[in-house]
Design an enzyme around this catalytic site. Structure first.
Site, PDB file in Angstrom:
ATOM      1  N   SER A 412       1.237  -8.532  -0.186  1.00 34.38           N
ATOM      2  CA  SER A 412       0.621  -7.488   0.623  1.00 34.38           C
ATOM      3  C   SER A 412      -0.008  -8.028   1.892  1.00 34.38           C
ATOM      4  CB  SER A 412      -0.404  -6.727  -0.226  1.00 34.38           C
ATOM      5  OG  SER A 412       0.208  -6.216  -1.381  1.00 34.38           O
ATOM      6  N   LYS A 437       5.805  -7.428  -1.202  1.00 35.06           N
ATOM      7  CA  LYS A 437       5.252  -6.070  -1.238  1.00 35.06           C
ATOM      8  C   LYS A 437       5.096  -5.583   0.200  1.00 35.06           C
ATOM      9  CE  LYS A 437       1.305  -3.319  -2.824  1.00 35.06           C
ATOM     10  NZ  LYS A 437       0.696  -2.991  -1.531  1.00 35.06           N
TER      11      LYS A 437
END
Length: 528
Positions: A412, A437
């Site tokens: 992320s 991600k």
């Protein structure tokens, strides 16, 4: 204990406190209006308006109970959609929903409508995984009617969200949301454990839960450190347990205790004194830990003395960033400035096992290393529009050579930061391929204190690389053999003092590779 929900890149906001957004429980007979969401299409060609209300008209309810539903109800939801076409023709649809007699279920029904509306207006996939999202509300409301507990009702909301096919879009309970806020704010009462989780699901890793500890915390004093496997908390096994549930078991009021069972992956032969413990037949260490007030900082730093190939000694500034919390950017700025004051000549930024956190924190950290008007990340909204996020006349704190270390636990916001520094030519990446991600969530606190995480955008790196389910491959990879050798050396040198802490860093194979890359940059006489 590190907050375990920070594997989501989140933009936090609350529902606006406008009159039509406030939930009140009216005395009958009256009507309760739920929030209204408006969507204006391109060129104002089409407006779609949703309104949901509760009616407590007993006469209609009695008729519905006898002829429509076949069971007694005390209230009914009305669901109306109005569509204005360019030709000024309008369509309307009204659907009646049964409202539970159980007050706690009725409250969750209101939460359901609230969550459904936010998904309807902001979810990244406008097809909602190729399903009729309006019909999904109707189905879930009817399924929720016969339930008797809030927990069961929340399960229905989670089931509705699961049909979106996005594991990152989810709802968490008020207690879980408090845990999320603790991790973001940086203060808690617990034992000081950081648990490595699976970023996609938020569950604890099944094969091994890798631990590290806050320096000076009860867990650190007990001799628990990175590489150990957490097996049980207060006698309960953790296989597949949701991360926040594990966090809640470890947290508690200062002065209380919690017993954990740890498998000693490093084969340590001793444990710190003054801690109650025993080793069972499975060679697991059972430790009783006191809970204390703990100040969380996502940053740790050190100076690694280093000899260049020329024989000259130099200093490398090492910065470990474990999460992107609200304090991450400020803590990073302070760490860099302190290292600059101590005369370091190069930097290693360690993002290993950093599952992400707040998007803004990741972007703020990136700007500390970059100049000018560089693109940090490209976002793609639900309509497929790409929006670059760029700096405006940025000024880096330092221009010294930089290596960023990543691994499969870097996800992320970690990938956003690594991509920004790599694609803009500022840093060399060392380690292992990142998690992958490439989605961004917003988090909204709902009226009952629960919170809804919604995937609202996708992102590409500055060089337009798609990271989602792909990850970022580093320039230089560390082999498994090198890592195992480094872990053994680290175990031998393990101690709480600063000197041995630096020795452990020097024995880390990825850090050794990073230093080699910095040596090469030094020999070129240029910064990466």
């Amino acid at each position: 204990m590190k907050n375990l929900c920070l594997n989501f890149d989140c933009n936090k906001h609350s529902i606006p406190s406008k009159p039509n957004s406030v939930f009140l429980v009216p005395p009958p007979p009256c009507r309760l209006w739920f929030p209204t969401w408006n969507r204006n299409k391109v060129n104002n060609q089409k407006t779609r308006k949703l309104s949901v209300s509760v009616s407590l008209k007993e006469q209609w309810l009695e008729s519905a109970a006898k002829h429509a539903f076949g069971f007694g109800v005390s209230a009914t939801f009305f669901f109306s959609i109005f569509c204005d076409s360019p030709s000024a023709l309008a369509e309307s649809l009204t659907v009646a929903f049964p409202v539970s007699r159980a007050p706690e279920v009725n409250a969750v029904q209101r939460t359901l409508v609230e969550a459904w509306g936010l998904i309807r207006e902001t979810f990244v996939d406008p097809t909602y995984n190729h399903q009729d999202w309006d019909l999904k509300l109707q189905q879930t409301m009817v399924e929720m009617f016969p339930l008797n507990s809030a927990d069961a009702a929340y399960t229905k909301i989670r089931g509705m969200l699961s049909t979106l096919g996005d594991p990152f879009t989810r709802i968490i309970s008020p207690k879980e949301y408090q845990g999320f806020r603790i991790g973001s704010d940086g203060n808690l009462q617990g034992v000081g454990l950081f648990i490595n989780i699976e970023p996609r699901t938020g569950h604890l890793l099944k094969s091994q839960v890798v631990l590290s500890c806050i320096e000076g915390s009860p867990a650190a004093r007990a001799g628990i450190h990175q590489g150990d496997e957490l097996v049980e908390i207060n006698g309960e096994r953790l296989d597949g347990l949701v991360s926040e549930a594990a966090a809640q078991r470890l947290r508690g009021n200062a002065g209380t205790t919690v017993t954990v069972k740890v498998k000693d992956m490093m084969k340590k032969s001793s444990i710190r004194e003054l801690i109650q413990f025993r080793i069972d037949s499975s060679m697991c260490l059972k430790v009783k830990l006191p809970r204390e007030n703990i100040k969380l900082s996502p940053i740790s730093s050190a100076i690694i003395p280093h000899r260049l190939p020329t024989g000259q000694f130099t200093k490398t500034g090492y910065v470990k960033l474990s999460a992107f919390s609200q304090t991450a950017a400020e803590d990073m700025k302070n760490a860099i400035q302190e290292l600059e004051n101590q005369g370091v000549h190069s930097y290693i930024l360690d993002l290993r096992n950093n599952p992400g956190g707040l998007v803004k924190a990741g972007l703020d950290v990136a700007q500390m290393w970059l100049d000018g008007d560089e693109t940090l990340v490209n976002t793609i909204d639900r309509n497929g529009n790409m929006l670059p996020i760029t700096m405006v006349d940025g000024h880096a704190i330092t221009h010294d050579p930089l290596v960023v270390i990543v691994n499969e636990g870097s996800a992320s916001a970690s990938e956003i930061l690594a991509g920004a520094l790599h694609d803009n030519g500022r840093a060399i990446l060392v380690g292992h391929k990142t998690f992958g991600k490439g989605k961004i969530q917003s988090v909204t606190e709902l009226h009952d204190g629960s919170a809804l995480f919604v995937t609202v955008a996708k992102y590409l790196s500055p060089a337009l690389h798609d990271i989602d389910q792909v990850g970022i491959t580093p320039d230089i990879q560390c082999t498994t053999e090198m890592l195992n050798s480094a872990m053994e050396a680290s175990a031998k040198n393990n101690n709480s003092n600063k000197k041995n802490s630096v020795s452990s860093l020097e024995a880390d194979s990825c850090i050794m590779v990073a230093e080699h890359e910095l040596d090469m940059e030094e020999s070129k006489g240029t910064a990466s």
